[in-house]
Design a protein around this motif. Sequence first.
Motif, PDB file in Angstrom:
ATOM      1  N   GLY A  11      39.042 -20.874  14.935  1.00  0.00           N
ATOM      2  CA  GLY A  11      39.517 -21.879  13.998  1.00  0.00           C
ATOM      3  C   GLY A  11      38.706 -23.153  14.046  1.00  0.00           C
ATOM      4  O   GLY A  11      38.443 -23.787  13.003  1.00  0.00           O
ATOM      5  N   LEU A  12      38.288 -23.552  15.236  1.00  0.00           N
ATOM      6  CA  LEU A  12      37.469 -24.752  15.394  1.00  0.00           C
ATOM      7  C   LEU A  12      36.169 -24.623  14.624  1.00  0.00           C
ATOM      8  O   LEU A  12      35.795 -25.501  13.835  1.00  0.00           O
ATOM      9  CB  LEU A  12      37.190 -24.987  16.884  1.00  0.00           C
ATOM     10  CG  LEU A  12      36.211 -26.103  17.233  1.00  0.00           C
ATOM     11  CD1 LEU A  12      36.747 -27.457  16.781  1.00  0.00           C
ATOM     12  CD2 LEU A  12      35.949 -26.106  18.749  1.00  0.00           C
ATOM     13  N   VAL A  13      35.456 -23.524  14.839  1.00  0.00           N
ATOM     14  CA  VAL A  13      34.177 -23.322  14.165  1.00  0.00           C
ATOM     15  C   VAL A  13      34.376 -23.207  12.655  1.00  0.00           C
ATOM     16  O   VAL A  13      33.626 -23.799  11.866  1.00  0.00           O
ATOM     17  CB  VAL A  13      33.460 -22.079  14.728  1.00  0.00           C
ATOM     18  CG1 VAL A  13      32.209 -21.757  13.911  1.00  0.00           C
ATOM     19  CG2 VAL A  13      33.088 -22.310  16.195  1.00  0.00           C
ATOM     20  N   ASP A  14      35.399 -22.482  12.243  1.00  0.00           N
ATOM     21  CA  ASP A  14      35.658 -22.329  10.806  1.00  0.00           C
ATOM     22  C   ASP A  14      35.990 -23.670  10.152  1.00  0.00           C
ATOM     23  O   ASP A  14      35.571 -23.943   9.016  1.00  0.00           O
ATOM     24  CB  ASP A  14      36.794 -21.343  10.571  1.00  0.00           C
ATOM     25  CG  ASP A  14      36.379 -19.899  10.832  1.00  0.00           C
ATOM     26  OD1 ASP A  14      35.164 -19.641  10.948  1.00  0.00           O
ATOM     27  OD2 ASP A  14      37.273 -19.035  10.933  1.00  0.00           O
ATOM     28  N   GLN A  15      36.739 -24.524  10.853  1.00  0.00           N
ATOM     29  CA  GLN A  15      37.067 -25.840  10.303  1.00  0.00           C
ATOM     30  C   GLN A  15      35.823 -26.706  10.152  1.00  0.00           C
ATOM     31  O   GLN A  15      35.695 -27.456   9.170  1.00  0.00           O
ATOM     32  CB  GLN A  15      38.078 -26.548  11.200  1.00  0.00           C
ATOM     33  CG  GLN A  15      39.484 -26.005  11.108  1.00  0.00           C
ATOM     34  CD  GLN A  15      40.420 -26.757  12.025  1.00  0.00           C
ATOM     35  OE1 GLN A  15      40.850 -27.865  11.721  1.00  0.00           O
ATOM     36  NE2 GLN A  15      40.724 -26.154  13.177  1.00  0.00           N
ATOM     37  N   VAL A  16      34.906 -26.621  11.107  1.00  0.00           N
ATOM     38  CA  VAL A  16      33.659 -27.389  11.006  1.00  0.00           C
ATOM     39  C   VAL A  16      32.884 -26.962   9.764  1.00  0.00           C
ATOM     40  O   VAL A  16      32.411 -27.799   8.978  1.00  0.00           O
ATOM     41  CB  VAL A  16      32.796 -27.211  12.271  1.00  0.00           C
ATOM     42  CG1 VAL A  16      31.418 -27.862  12.076  1.00  0.00           C
ATOM     43  CG2 VAL A  16      33.495 -27.810  13.491  1.00  0.00           C
ATOM     44  N   LYS A  76      30.128 -16.798  20.735  1.00  0.00           N
ATOM     45  CA  LYS A  76      30.446 -15.745  19.766  1.00  0.00           C
ATOM     46  C   LYS A  76      30.633 -16.317  18.370  1.00  0.00           C
ATOM     47  O   LYS A  76      30.039 -15.826  17.395  1.00  0.00           O
ATOM     48  CB  LYS A  76      31.710 -15.010  20.218  1.00  0.00           C
ATOM     49  CG  LYS A  76      32.221 -13.985  19.208  1.00  0.00           C
ATOM     50  CD  LYS A  76      33.490 -13.306  19.717  1.00  0.00           C
ATOM     51  CE  LYS A  76      34.043 -12.319  18.675  1.00  0.00           C
ATOM     52  NZ  LYS A  76      35.253 -11.614  19.180  1.00  0.00           N
ATOM     53  N   HIS A  77      31.427 -17.363  18.273  1.00  0.00           N
ATOM     54  CA  HIS A  77      31.765 -17.867  16.944  1.00  0.00           C
ATOM     55  C   HIS A  77      30.726 -18.852  16.412  1.00  0.00           C
ATOM     56  O   HIS A  77      30.514 -18.915  15.191  1.00  0.00           O
ATOM     57  CB  HIS A  77      33.172 -18.449  16.962  1.00  0.00           C
ATOM     58  CG  HIS A  77      34.203 -17.376  17.127  1.00  0.00           C
ATOM     59  ND1 HIS A  77      34.547 -16.518  16.097  1.00  0.00           N
ATOM     60  CD2 HIS A  77      34.920 -16.973  18.210  1.00  0.00           C
ATOM     61  CE1 HIS A  77      35.455 -15.656  16.521  1.00  0.00           C
ATOM     62  NE2 HIS A  77      35.696 -15.908  17.803  1.00  0.00           N
ATOM     63  N   LEU A  81      38.908 -32.434  16.477  1.00  0.00           N
ATOM     64  CA  LEU A  81      39.678 -31.217  16.239  1.00  0.00           C
ATOM     65  C   LEU A  81      40.157 -30.676  17.588  1.00  0.00           C
ATOM     66  O   LEU A  81      39.353 -30.463  18.504  1.00  0.00           O
ATOM     67  CB  LEU A  81      38.814 -30.161  15.533  1.00  0.00           C
ATOM     68  CG  LEU A  81      38.334 -30.522  14.122  1.00  0.00           C
ATOM     69  CD1 LEU A  81      37.379 -29.439  13.609  1.00  0.00           C
ATOM     70  CD2 LEU A  81      39.519 -30.684  13.172  1.00  0.00           C
ATOM     71  N   ARG A  82      41.443 -30.470  17.692  1.00  0.00           N
ATOM     72  CA  ARG A  82      42.014 -29.966  18.942  1.00  0.00           C
ATOM     73  C   ARG A  82      41.698 -28.484  19.090  1.00  0.00           C
ATOM     74  O   ARG A  82      41.846 -27.701  18.147  1.00  0.00           O
ATOM     75  CB  ARG A  82      43.525 -30.171  18.950  1.00  0.00           C
ATOM     76  CG  ARG A  82      44.207 -29.666  20.218  1.00  0.00           C
ATOM     77  CD  ARG A  82      45.714 -29.851  20.126  1.00  0.00           C
ATOM     78  NE  ARG A  82      46.377 -29.327  21.308  1.00  0.00           N
ATOM     79  CZ  ARG A  82      46.571 -30.011  22.429  1.00  0.00           C
ATOM     80  NH1 ARG A  82      46.185 -31.269  22.494  1.00  0.00           N
ATOM     81  NH2 ARG A  82      47.168 -29.471  23.470  1.00  0.00           N
ATOM     82  N   VAL A  91      31.514 -33.568  15.343  1.00  0.00           N
ATOM     83  CA  VAL A  91      32.883 -33.089  15.539  1.00  0.00           C
ATOM     84  C   VAL A  91      33.113 -32.977  17.034  1.00  0.00           C
ATOM     85  O   VAL A  91      32.379 -32.259  17.739  1.00  0.00           O
ATOM     86  CB  VAL A  91      33.116 -31.725  14.866  1.00  0.00           C
ATOM     87  CG1 VAL A  91      34.532 -31.234  15.154  1.00  0.00           C
ATOM     88  CG2 VAL A  91      32.882 -31.834  13.360  1.00  0.00           C
ATOM     89  N   VAL A  92      34.105 -33.700  17.525  1.00  0.00           N
ATOM     90  CA  VAL A  92      34.430 -33.660  18.956  1.00  0.00           C
ATOM     91  C   VAL A  92      35.716 -32.869  19.133  1.00  0.00           C
ATOM     92  O   VAL A  92      36.635 -32.946  18.317  1.00  0.00           O
ATOM     93  CB  VAL A  92      34.574 -35.076  19.549  1.00  0.00           C
ATOM     94  CG1 VAL A  92      33.221 -35.777  19.551  1.00  0.00           C
ATOM     95  CG2 VAL A  92      35.603 -35.907  18.790  1.00  0.00           C
ATOM     96  N   SER A  93      35.767 -32.094  20.210  1.00  0.00           N
ATOM     97  CA  SER A  93      36.916 -31.232  20.449  1.00  0.00           C
ATOM     98  C   SER A  93      37.383 -31.354  21.889  1.00  0.00           C
ATOM     99  O   SER A  93      36.597 -31.612  22.806  1.00  0.00           O
ATOM    100  CB  SER A  93      36.556 -29.777  20.133  1.00  0.00           C
ATOM    101  OG  SER A  93      37.688 -28.937  20.315  1.00  0.00           O
ATOM    102  N   GLY A  94      38.678 -31.185  22.064  1.00  0.00           N
ATOM    103  CA  GLY A  94      39.288 -31.229  23.382  1.00  0.00           C
ATOM    104  C   GLY A  94      40.771 -30.960  23.228  1.00  0.00           C
ATOM    105  O   GLY A  94      41.219 -30.449  22.204  1.00  0.00           O
TER     106      GLY A  94
END
Length: 253
Positions: free
Chosen positions: A73-78, A125-126, A61-62, A35-38
């Motif tokens: 939200g990013l971590v939860d979506q993963v 943290k998340h 995921l933005r 999962v790449v984010s930016g």
Amino acid sequence: MNTATHTPVVLITGALTGIGRATALAFAHEGASVVVSGRRDEAGQALATELRALGVQAEYLRADVRAEADVRGLVDQVVERFGRLDVAVNNAGTEGTLGAVTEQTAENYEATFSTNVLGTLLALKHQMRVMLKQGAGAIVNVSSMAGQVGVPGASVYVASKHAVEGLTKSAALEGAAAGLRVNAVAPGPVATQMLDRFVGHNEANKAGFLATIPARRAAQPEEIAQTIVFLASDKARYLTGQSLAVDGGYTAQ
């Protein structure tokens, strides 16, 4: 990364250029789900497509690491998508505005620390929230040789990367007994756009800087990426709370 029982799930922040992009490709070549984010959607979707072409599951995921709601939200979506989070690489960062200490401003401090320090803290943290429940996981924070030494003209950036080193050590101590490892990679100069900005887009300045590196060259992003893959792997399973300088020998001087 333990591939014996499941395909590792890897999250990379600041993944769209330079070290982050090279790291995404390196994990994909290892067969991980990535999962790449930016914050640039077009580039993020293009990278995810490129990764899927290598035969792995990949998503963009933005997220803005400076905003806790985004990071949560990013971590939860993963976890919702893949069921777990095995590896996190916290690469999002900025050099801020360079210049002498006497030229620094509160605004530059806030802008640099909000990405480099707050962003790393919120990510830890998340990510740790999930990994501690799993009883396993590896986190690699991207620091810098500037997290270990001073650099004239880059005081705020240097201070922010020193803070990343401290966060790494403290998080590692909190997670060690639960099977969670937290380390940092501390690159020297890397052939990226950030290096060009660091030297003012001046080839003479760049040559002078690289002449101070014992290896007499900048690293390629792929060289840093391979170190990150190692730190996240079972080959480093007793290694935690450390910062590994990948700097062509600079900090050995």
